[in-house]
Design an enzyme around this catalytic site. Structure first.
Site, mmCIF file in Angstrom:
data_model
loop_
_atom_site.group_PDB
_atom_site.id
_atom_site.type_symbol
_atom_site.label_atom_id
_atom_site.label_comp_id
_atom_site.label_asym_id
_atom_site.label_seq_id
_atom_site.Cartn_x
_atom_site.Cartn_y
_atom_site.Cartn_z
ATOM 1 N N HIS A 362 0.798 -1.236 0.000
ATOM 2 C CA HIS A 362 0.000 0.000 0.000
ATOM 3 C C HIS A 362 0.822 1.273 0.000
ATOM 4 O O HIS A 362 0.241 2.361 0.101
ATOM 5 C CB HIS A 362 -0.924 0.044 1.215
ATOM 6 C CG HIS A 362 -1.997 -0.989 1.203
ATOM 7 N ND1 HIS A 362 -3.228 -0.781 0.635
ATOM 8 C CD2 HIS A 362 -2.012 -2.257 1.683
ATOM 9 C CE1 HIS A 362 -3.966 -1.863 0.779
ATOM 10 N NE2 HIS A 362 -3.250 -2.781 1.408
ATOM 11 N N LYS A 553 -8.364 13.983 4.466
ATOM 12 C CA LYS A 553 -7.463 12.822 4.478
ATOM 13 C C LYS A 553 -6.471 13.040 5.604
ATOM 14 O O LYS A 553 -6.432 14.118 6.201
ATOM 15 C CB LYS A 553 -6.723 12.689 3.148
ATOM 16 C CG LYS A 553 -6.072 13.999 2.669
ATOM 17 C CD LYS A 553 -5.446 13.874 1.285
ATOM 18 C CE LYS A 553 -6.426 13.988 0.163
ATOM 19 N NZ LYS A 553 -6.551 12.775 -0.631
ATOM 20 N N ARG A 554 -5.665 12.016 5.906
ATOM 21 C CA ARG A 554 -4.607 12.207 6.883
ATOM 22 C C ARG A 554 -3.747 13.404 6.485
ATOM 23 O O ARG A 554 -3.554 13.673 5.300
ATOM 24 C CB ARG A 554 -3.730 10.949 6.985
ATOM 25 C CG ARG A 554 -4.405 9.796 7.702
ATOM 26 C CD ARG A 554 -4.701 10.122 9.153
ATOM 27 N NE ARG A 554 -3.485 10.199 9.933
ATOM 28 C CZ ARG A 554 -3.162 9.351 10.915
ATOM 29 N NH1 ARG A 554 -3.977 8.375 11.250
ATOM 30 N NH2 ARG A 554 -2.038 9.504 11.580
ATOM 31 N N LYS A 559 0.832 14.510 0.876
ATOM 32 C CA LYS A 559 -0.532 14.794 0.411
ATOM 33 C C LYS A 559 -0.723 16.286 0.128
ATOM 34 O O LYS A 559 -1.706 16.688 -0.489
ATOM 35 C CB LYS A 559 -1.554 14.295 1.434
ATOM 36 C CG LYS A 559 -1.537 12.768 1.594
ATOM 37 C CD LYS A 559 -2.505 12.310 2.675
ATOM 38 C CE LYS A 559 -2.404 10.828 2.999
ATOM 39 N NZ LYS A 559 -3.091 9.951 2.048
ATOM 40 N N THR A 661 -8.530 6.600 -2.016
ATOM 41 C CA THR A 661 -9.886 6.064 -2.172
ATOM 42 C C THR A 661 -10.900 7.168 -1.909
ATOM 43 O O THR A 661 -12.025 7.107 -2.410
ATOM 44 C CB THR A 661 -10.133 4.875 -1.229
ATOM 45 O OG1 THR A 661 -9.638 5.215 0.066
ATOM 46 C CG2 THR A 661 -9.436 3.620 -1.716
ATOM 47 N N LYS A 665 -14.638 8.315 -3.664
ATOM 48 C CA LYS A 665 -15.884 8.635 -2.949
ATOM 49 C C LYS A 665 -16.413 9.987 -3.396
ATOM 50 O O LYS A 665 -17.619 10.154 -3.651
ATOM 51 C CB LYS A 665 -15.634 8.646 -1.427
ATOM 52 C CG LYS A 665 -15.316 7.268 -0.874
ATOM 53 C CD LYS A 665 -14.622 7.301 0.488
ATOM 54 C CE LYS A 665 -13.969 5.949 0.748
ATOM 55 N NZ LYS A 665 -13.027 5.952 1.892
#
Ligand code: 26W
Length: 816
Positions: A362, A553-554, A559, A661, A665
């Site tokens: 992952h 998100k985290r 990111k 993911t 969504k």
């Protein structure tokens, strides 16, 4: 109907009566004294009654038909709430709401009083939960195995803009979904020594004599598939001391010491590691990994032997999927059980092991690739360390035979990392012990082959495959967005509820003005609900007519929440410099947790709050820009934000986000994506079409090239007056007048180093955001794109992902 399973005592009785009976006899409460939470438990117990008979029937039928079972081993299951999911999948939503209404109880409040099961950090854990739901929906017999943490992911509280962590306590009032199985308790050994004895066959046999034994006790939660067609089991293990109390010490008056063994043993399942930051180096983490891996193997082996007799046939009846390397010790533990406990020969045991196990990777981030010190492994798992050495010796011999003299190759594919302190590489162990290894998006799987597993890919061509992630549409469309679901059913019929690919029937409606208006009206309703939540939670008024620009998100540097925040500052500056221009009103919504030890991520949260404080109060900005950071991001909060989002921020440094993911969504619910060519964004781009997504920034290759060229942030900053101005504002304390130096180091890092290429992508991101604004200013065009996003997302159902795993990795049939 269920053979010898008696009907539920409440079959035929109105749900209303069952709930009341549960409240009275299971909770010992009167209607008058019942809290929302009590109604939740009573309702959940009533619903659970409906699940039990099909559950038992499905389990029995699996053995009767000799069906192969999937075992999904994951240190994390980020489930969220289950009441709404279970009643929706059982097609009982209307009935349950009516029953609660007839009891004068507010169903929404009852649903909201269920605590989130937050047994995961982020994407990896949520994926496991989506997979469990899809396995049941596809009627594939499966068990999820994990740990029943007493405390899940920490609760995030924001104080003065800083994140604080508090323990979460989801089990405080009991968990109505689970069945405790105290009789299912497997002994898990740690430490001790290995004895060699000569067996009757004259061969040496190994006996591990652990110094310490902890019990793994099972707790089962039924997992109901769509339309209640099939029910699987999520079996979570809780640690118990073999001896609850040292009586002698207690009687001596040492009341605390008498409990010390118990406290030490039970610490294993006490707390989920917030490990999105760095792999927790603690011994306890390795104990957790071995604890649930061994419990899972003992459990499935016992079941297999009881039903089928011989372990030679294990791969015909069992497929074990390792969710990342956290359960990688399974490779050595399965070998140990086959060799030492079941007397199998090495070669047979190895064949069975490899044919049974497969492994999903992952992340490519080097700091997240697990390794354990050899010294720790030797102390905690001495027999496993011997087996790992043996596996490695055979593996390296084979490699040396086919590539004589290639010492570099041997060093790279060895299970042991030499050098400063020898370590076991869990990724390499998982790789050699598996028949298939997969990445989680096309790009990520490709990069696996090119980078971390390049040499393995050459040695074992075809072993690495791709399985692009997916999400369950039941939770992430039907349950979280009932208004959109209703509109879709009315417009294209209910087919998509069972066949997500049927969403493509929506395409012709994308240009239909009436449909566009109805689609927009649904979004508007969802945005009003989110606006109310924002008001409640952080006391900020936002206009539901504004563009809702969302990054959830985290919090992690790769990111790039920082890129989003810098663009916010630049836009703010622009609004001051050119106040007369037309700006589309925008609300920037952030939510996410930072690992407790990840200081820079916590500073980024503080920055979001510092920017929000100034921007939100600036009268010159009026309602054209608002910044909202919603605290304590979790599955339930995501279920509120996802349906209300217009613009989805998926802006990671190319090559670093394995899949994502959340991107799926948000797009499914009609958001347009602004994103880099990273992870599954690449495939979303293909499915929704280039004109319906805003792609910007460097590609993976360009990022690699810049890094190789010795590029520095300053090089990009020099080219961008707008970025210079934004950085200057940060480093001079415009947003932190109480501590002007707060962001000086952060800005300096961007100049000197900027590993995540925030500065390199800034201009193209800023420009793309202006294109977003232009599109937003033309509602019909925006609406068309939004509809085409929903229409194009069918492929990203986790049903499709699971069907691919079933056919190409597990070799299990997909019924229907
Ligand atoms: C150091 C950063 C980091 C980040 C995440 C270390 C470790 C992790 C997790 C242990 C792994 C993880 O959650 N990976 C995520 O898995 C999701 C499901 O496959 C993907 O969609 C995400 O892209 C990936 O980050």
């Amino acid at each position: 109907m269920h053979g010898d399973i008696p009907p539920s005592p409440h079959d035929g009785e109105a749900l209303h009566d069952t709930i009341l009976r549960k409240l009275t006899y299971d909770l010992g409460k009167s209607r008058a004294g019942a809290l929302d939470r009590d109604w939740f438990i009573a309702t959940a117990l009533a619903v659970r009654d409906q699940i039990v008979a099909p559950w038992l029937k499905d389990m029995r039928s699996t053995y009767e038909h000799g069906q192969k079972q999937v075992y999904y081993l994951s240190l994390e299951f980020l489930i969220g709430r289950l009441l709404r999911e279970n009643i929706s999948n059982l097609l009982l939503t209307t009935e349950v709401k009516a029953a609660l209404a007839s009891l004068d109880v507010d169903a929404a409040k009852v649903f909201a009083s269920e605590p989130d099961a937050a047994l995961g950090n982020g994407g990896l854990g949520r994926l496991a939960a989506c997979f469990m739901e899809s396995l049941a929906s596809l009627q594939i017999p499966a068990f999820g195995y994990g740990i029943r943490y007493d405390h899940g992911l920490f609760r995030q509280v924001i104080r003065q803009g800083w994140q604080e962590e508090y323990p979460e306590n989801w089990l405080e009032f009991g968990n109505p979904w689970e069945f405790a199985r105290p009789e299912i308790a497997h002994p898990i050994g740690f430490g001790g020594s290995v004895e060699q004895v000569n067996g009757e066959d004259g061969e040496p046999h190994h006996v591990w004599k652990p110094a310490e034994t902890v019990l793994a006790v099972a707790y089962d939660t039924p997992v109901v598939g769509w339309r209640g067609k099939h029910v699987n089991t999520l079996r979570l293990w809780s640690a118990r001391a073999a001896d609850p109390l040292q009586i002698e010490a207690f009687n001596r008056g040492d009341h605390i010491g008498a409990l010390s063994d118990r406290v030490r043993a039970e610490a294993i399942s006490r707390l989920l590691y917030p490990s999105d930051d760095t792999p927790a180096g603690q011994e306890l983490r390795l104990r957790q990994e071995f604890f649930f891996s061994s419990a899972a193997l003992q459990d499935l082996i016992r079941r297999h032997v009881r039903v089928y007799g011989s372990l030679e046939t294990l791969p015909d009846r069992v497929a074990i999927q390792l969710n990342d390397t956290h359960p990688a010790i399974v490779v050595a533990e399965l070998m140990r059980l086959l060799l030492d406990d079941h007397g199998m020969e090495w070669n047979d045991a190895w064949r069975v092991t490899q044919a049974t196990i497969s492994y999903t990777n992952h992340t490519l981030l080097p700091e997240a690739l697990e390794t354990w010190p050899v010294s720790l492994m030797e102390r905690l798992l001495p027999r496993h360390m011997q087996i790992i050495y043996l596996i490695n010796a055979i593996h390296l011999d084979t490699v040396a035979a086919s590539h004589p003299g290639d010492l570099g190759l041997l060093a790279s594919v060895s299970l042991i990392e030499e050098g400063h302190g020898r370590r076991v590489r869990m990724g390499n162990l998982a790789f050699v012990g598996s028949h298939k290894v997969n990445g989680v998006s096309a790009l990520h799987s490709d990069l696996l082959k090119k980078t971390v597993f390049h040499d393995f890919d050459t040695l074992f061509p075809g072993r690495i495959t791709n399985k692009t992630n997916g999400i369950t549409f039941r939770r992430w469309l039907q349950q979280c967005n009932p208004c959109l679901t209703e509109l879709l059913v009315e417009s294209i019929g209910p087919d998509f509820l069972d066949r997500p690919a049927a969403l493509s029937a929506l395409r012709p409606l994308a240009t239909d003005t009436t449909f566009q208006q109805r689609f927009a009206a649904v979004k508007r309703t969802n945005k009003e609900a989110l606006a109310a939540l924002i008001r409640r939670e952080i006391n900020l008024r936002v206009d539901p007519g504004a563009l809702f620009d969302v990054q959830i998100k985290r919090i992690h540097e790769y990111k790039r929440q920082l890129l989003n925040l810098l663009e916010t500052v630049a836009l703010y500056n622009e609004m001051h410099a050119q106040p007369q221009r037309d700006y589309v009103p925008r609300v920037k919504i952030f939510a996410g947790k930072a690992a407790a030890s990840y200081h820079r991520a916590k500073l980024i949260i503080k920055l979001a709050h510092d920017i929000a404080r100034r921007v939100n109060r600036d009268p010159a900005i009026r309602d054209r820009l608002k910044v909202a950071f919603l605290p304590n991001y979790n599955v339930s909060l995501a279920e509120m934000i996802v349906p209300a989002c217009d613009l989805s921020e998926q802006i990671s440094t190319a090559g670093m986000e394995a899949s994502g993911t959340g991107n799926m969504k948000l797009a499914l619910n009609g958001a347009l994506t602004i994103g880099t060519m990273d992870g599954a964004n690449v495939e979303i781009h293909e499915h929704v079409g280039d004109e319906n997504i805003f792609i910007f920034g460097l590609t993976t290759d360009q990022v690699a090239q810049r890094r190789a060229e010795g590029w520095r942030g300053q090089d990009s900053i020099d080219q961008s007056p707008r970025l210079q101005q934004a950085l200057e504002a940060l480093s001079s304390g415009v947003f932190s007048p109480d501590d002007p130096g707060r962001y000086r180091d952060l800005v300096q890092m961007l100049r000197d180093n900027d590993h995540f290429m925030v500065t390199a992508d800034f201009d193209s991101y800023y420009d793309m955001q202006r294109k977003v604004a232009q599109r937003w200013a033309r509602p019909a065009e925006w609406g068309r794109s939004a509809i085409l996003n929903t229409a194009g997302m069918g492929w990203f159902s986790s049903d499709r992902t699971i069907a691919e795993y079933a056919q190409e990795i597990w070799q299990v049939p997909v019924p229907g």
